[in-house]
Scaffold this motif. Sequence first.
Motif, mmCIF file in Angstrom:
data_model
loop_
_atom_site.group_PDB
_atom_site.id
_atom_site.type_symbol
_atom_site.label_atom_id
_atom_site.label_comp_id
_atom_site.label_asym_id
_atom_site.label_seq_id
_atom_site.Cartn_x
_atom_site.Cartn_y
_atom_site.Cartn_z
ATOM 1 N N ILE A 345 0.846 -1.195 0.000
ATOM 2 C CA ILE A 345 0.000 0.000 0.000
ATOM 3 C C ILE A 345 0.885 1.252 0.000
ATOM 4 C CG2 ILE A 345 -1.698 1.321 1.336
ATOM 5 C CD1 ILE A 345 -2.793 -1.448 2.305
ATOM 6 N N ALA A 346 1.915 1.233 0.859
ATOM 7 C CA ALA A 346 2.769 2.413 1.002
ATOM 8 C C ALA A 346 3.512 2.727 -0.295
ATOM 9 C CB ALA A 346 3.761 2.204 2.148
ATOM 10 N N SER A 347 3.781 1.709 -1.118
ATOM 11 C CA SER A 347 4.534 1.943 -2.355
ATOM 12 C C SER A 347 3.746 2.808 -3.339
ATOM 13 C CB SER A 347 4.885 0.607 -3.029
ATOM 14 O OG SER A 347 3.737 0.055 -3.650
ATOM 15 N N GLY A 348 2.424 2.835 -3.209
ATOM 16 C CA GLY A 348 1.589 3.613 -4.111
ATOM 17 C C GLY A 348 1.557 3.042 -5.528
ATOM 18 N N LYS A 349 2.129 1.856 -5.716
ATOM 19 C CA LYS A 349 2.195 1.275 -7.068
ATOM 20 C C LYS A 349 0.859 0.672 -7.479
ATOM 21 C CE LYS A 349 7.062 0.207 -7.149
ATOM 22 N NZ LYS A 349 8.058 -0.637 -6.548
ATOM 23 N N THR A 350 0.634 0.617 -8.801
ATOM 24 C CA THR A 350 -0.553 -0.071 -9.296
ATOM 25 C C THR A 350 -0.302 -1.577 -9.185
ATOM 26 O OG1 THR A 350 0.254 -0.288 -11.551
ATOM 27 C CG2 THR A 350 -0.923 1.758 -11.004
ATOM 28 N N LEU A 351 -1.384 -2.341 -9.287
ATOM 29 C CA LEU A 351 -1.241 -3.800 -9.213
ATOM 30 C C LEU A 351 -0.355 -4.317 -10.336
ATOM 31 C CD1 LEU A 351 -4.749 -5.097 -8.194
ATOM 32 C CD2 LEU A 351 -2.608 -5.387 -6.963
ATOM 33 N N ARG A 352 -0.488 -3.681 -11.523
ATOM 34 C CA ARG A 352 0.326 -4.128 -12.652
ATOM 35 C C ARG A 352 1.813 -3.897 -12.353
ATOM 36 N NH1 ARG A 352 -1.889 -5.358 -17.435
ATOM 37 N NH2 ARG A 352 -3.673 -3.990 -17.333
ATOM 38 N N GLU A 353 2.110 -2.761 -11.729
ATOM 39 C CA GLU A 353 3.506 -2.483 -11.374
ATOM 40 C C GLU A 353 4.001 -3.462 -10.303
ATOM 41 O OE1 GLU A 353 3.679 2.330 -12.203
ATOM 42 O OE2 GLU A 353 2.887 1.581 -10.303
ATOM 43 N N LEU A 354 3.125 -3.757 -9.340
ATOM 44 C CA LEU A 354 3.521 -4.715 -8.300
ATOM 45 C C LEU A 354 3.756 -6.093 -8.911
ATOM 46 C CD1 LEU A 354 1.029 -3.621 -5.499
ATOM 47 C CD2 LEU A 354 3.524 -3.556 -5.315
ATOM 48 N N ALA A 355 2.920 -6.453 -9.881
ATOM 49 C CA ALA A 355 3.065 -7.764 -10.522
ATOM 50 C C ALA A 355 4.321 -7.826 -11.377
ATOM 51 C CB ALA A 355 1.841 -8.050 -11.397
ATOM 52 N N ALA A 356 4.694 -6.685 -11.949
ATOM 53 C CA ALA A 356 5.846 -6.664 -12.858
ATOM 54 C C ALA A 356 7.152 -6.854 -12.103
ATOM 55 C CB ALA A 356 5.885 -5.353 -13.631
ATOM 56 N N ALA A 357 7.122 -6.585 -10.832
ATOM 57 C CA ALA A 357 8.354 -6.681 -10.045
ATOM 58 C C ALA A 357 8.050 -7.458 -8.774
ATOM 59 C CB ALA A 357 8.860 -5.285 -9.711
ATOM 60 N N PRO A 358 7.924 -8.779 -8.916
ATOM 61 C CA PRO A 358 7.463 -9.562 -7.770
ATOM 62 C C PRO A 358 8.354 -9.422 -6.549
ATOM 63 C CG PRO A 358 8.216 -10.986 -9.573
ATOM 64 C CD PRO A 358 8.152 -9.598 -10.103
ATOM 65 N N LEU A 359 9.630 -9.095 -6.756
ATOM 66 C CA LEU A 359 10.494 -8.922 -5.593
ATOM 67 C C LEU A 359 10.808 -7.449 -5.368
ATOM 68 C CD1 LEU A 359 13.052 -11.843 -5.531
ATOM 69 C CD2 LEU A 359 11.319 -11.269 -3.853
ATOM 70 N N ALA A 360 9.906 -6.573 -5.862
ATOM 71 C CA ALA A 360 10.202 -5.140 -5.766
ATOM 72 C C ALA A 360 10.331 -4.688 -4.323
ATOM 73 C CB ALA A 360 9.129 -4.332 -6.456
ATOM 74 N N ASN A 361 9.795 -5.498 -3.393
ATOM 75 C CA ASN A 361 9.958 -5.095 -1.995
ATOM 76 C C ASN A 361 11.364 -5.411 -1.494
ATOM 77 O OD1 ASN A 361 9.478 -7.761 -2.135
ATOM 78 N ND2 ASN A 361 7.936 -7.855 -0.518
ATOM 79 N N GLY A 362 12.190 -6.007 -2.357
ATOM 80 C CA GLY A 362 13.601 -6.155 -2.039
ATOM 81 C C GLY A 362 14.383 -5.152 -2.873
ATOM 82 N N MET A 363 15.598 -4.829 -2.459
ATOM 83 C CA MET A 363 16.425 -3.861 -3.180
ATOM 84 C C MET A 363 16.831 -4.456 -4.532
ATOM 85 S SD MET A 363 17.767 -0.929 -2.205
ATOM 86 C CE MET A 363 18.805 0.251 -2.993
ATOM 87 N N ARG A 364 16.700 -3.685 -5.595
ATOM 88 C CA ARG A 364 17.023 -4.203 -6.927
ATOM 89 C C ARG A 364 18.348 -3.586 -7.387
ATOM 90 N NH1 ARG A 364 13.936 -6.571 -11.092
ATOM 91 N NH2 ARG A 364 13.400 -8.106 -9.587
ATOM 92 N N PHE A 365 19.358 -4.408 -7.595
ATOM 93 C CA PHE A 365 20.636 -3.927 -8.127
ATOM 94 C C PHE A 365 20.745 -4.387 -9.573
ATOM 95 C CE2 PHE A 365 21.339 -4.459 -3.549
ATOM 96 C CZ PHE A 365 21.858 -3.222 -3.210
ATOM 97 N N VAL A 366 21.187 -3.528 -10.450
ATOM 98 C CA VAL A 366 21.274 -3.855 -11.875
ATOM 99 C C VAL A 366 22.639 -3.413 -12.396
ATOM 100 C CG1 VAL A 366 20.245 -3.471 -14.161
ATOM 101 C CG2 VAL A 366 18.779 -3.450 -12.130
ATOM 102 N N GLY A 367 23.378 -4.306 -13.047
ATOM 103 C CA GLY A 367 24.660 -3.901 -13.617
ATOM 104 C C GLY A 367 25.595 -5.074 -13.816
ATOM 105 N N THR A 368 26.884 -4.789 -13.842
ATOM 106 C CA THR A 368 27.886 -5.851 -13.951
ATOM 107 C C THR A 368 28.191 -6.344 -12.538
ATOM 108 O OG1 THR A 368 29.722 -4.325 -13.633
ATOM 109 C CG2 THR A 368 28.936 -4.639 -15.912
ATOM 110 N N PRO A 369 28.848 -7.503 -12.412
ATOM 111 C CA PRO A 369 29.209 -7.950 -11.059
ATOM 112 C C PRO A 369 29.969 -6.868 -10.287
ATOM 113 C CG PRO A 369 29.513 -9.749 -12.603
ATOM 114 C CD PRO A 369 29.145 -8.541 -13.430
ATOM 115 N N ALA A 370 30.886 -6.165 -10.961
ATOM 116 C CA ALA A 370 31.682 -5.145 -10.256
ATOM 117 C C ALA A 370 30.821 -3.953 -9.846
ATOM 118 C CB ALA A 370 32.846 -4.689 -11.143
#
Length: 433
Positions: A345-370
């Motif tokens: 609820i606090a995220s204010g996201k739509t259901l579609r957004e919540l569904a698109a990122a099932p682990l969005a409640n965890g921190m998302r890191f994106v990039g190379t290993p380094a």
Amino acid sequence: MPDRFHLGWFLDGYRVPAWNKPWSGTSSRDWLSGQFYVDMARDLERGCFDYFMLEDSNYVPSEFGGSMDAYLKYGQRAPKLDPTALASIIARDTRRIGVIATVATTEISPFRLARLMVTLDHISDGRIGWNIVTGSNDAAARNFGFDRQPEHDARYDLADEFIRAAKALWDSWDDDAVVMDTESGFYVDPSKVHRVDFSGAHFSTRGPLNTIPGPQKQPVLLQAGVSPRGMRFSAQHADSIIATGSDVAAMKAVRDGIRAYAVEAGRDPDEIKVMFITEPVLGETVEEATAKVSRIRDDAMRTYDHNLGGLSSVTMIDFAQFDPDQPLPAGLTTNGHQGQLNDMIASGKTLRELAAAPLANGMRFVGTPASVAADMEDVMREVGGDGFLFSSLTPTRRYVSEIVDGVVPELQKRGLVRTSYSEPTLRGNLRAF
Ligand SMILES: Cc1cc2nc3c(=O)[nH]c(=O)nc-3n(C[C@H](O)[C@H](O)[C@H](O)COP(=O)(O)O)c2cc1C
């Protein structure tokens, strides 16, 4: 923050991993025997992870759209096998990593749980942990002869009593009760084994435990509740806590909150390792990883019912009834996972957004290993500790390798995680820094 932080893996159930995707390999066949997960545990041990945590639940949900379809057709909540049996073979086939199995306090008696954990502690030579869950879905309650789950906070009161009974059983043998005196032929000194005569509102047990305490005496205790009552419970009992938080402020609030409750409970907050779930997306280049995120989102959209089904089952709210392009209606409550619903609820996201990122409640890191290792360092420094729990809803051997052979060596180069195990037991390793 201490110089280093801890690493674990949150396994989303002893169930089918990725099976119809590129890089799935033989996993559709070899998960049932546990071999897929034994291999995974060995990989994590190569990365010197503190622990491999095995989630569990004992029901086939039917909240989403009022049917079991979304849960069965994707193999999401079933088929699922028992994590304590898997913990046993992982313990046998590894040497140093901790293994943590989930068992609900509403689905077993204190005596049986205490004995099971001691058995696993012996088999693993002191590397076992118990993820204490209180149950949340009424279908699970009905599988165990009850009409529904007890009320949310009352479940934690019940779990408190359960743990007091289990601890009394774990303490029912003195450390020097086993004498193994060849001359007298006495294996045990009976004067050092004590009845517990525990009698509470929900549980009673005479004791003593009919087995020798394990190397850790009591298993490492884990908990995942993030409601105020859940955090108070964790602060009182847990050695480590599974936490979520999609940004630094949220992560810091959870950790600071638990540490404050721990001080209130008379505990040293440094004894409690708050571990944050994360599912990094990795590529050879940052551009490649970013493109992968789009592909993952597109995939998730194709299985909208899969992702929202999971959230429906733990909150017992049918999300199929709401407009996917609107945020959640105000005033929703649950007798299930309150912390998770509040975060949604606090995220204010739509259901579609919540569904698109099932682990969005965890921190998302994106990039190379380094680059991911550098970002993880920044976040952990701001949060103050204590570590990360990697996770993937549908793991592949390749993804595990991306973490263990890609990200972990970069974290090690920065001196942020261990390069070898210093202690023989799971609790020892958790408290080493
Ligand atoms: C990340 C996470 C993992 C969890 N893992 C399990 C699990 O394996 N099995 C289970 O029955 N409950 C699991 N739970 C539920 C919690 O143990 C707890 O019962 C639930 O979050 C309700 O607590 P709360 O209302 O205090 O947040 C998990 C919860 C979270 C947030």
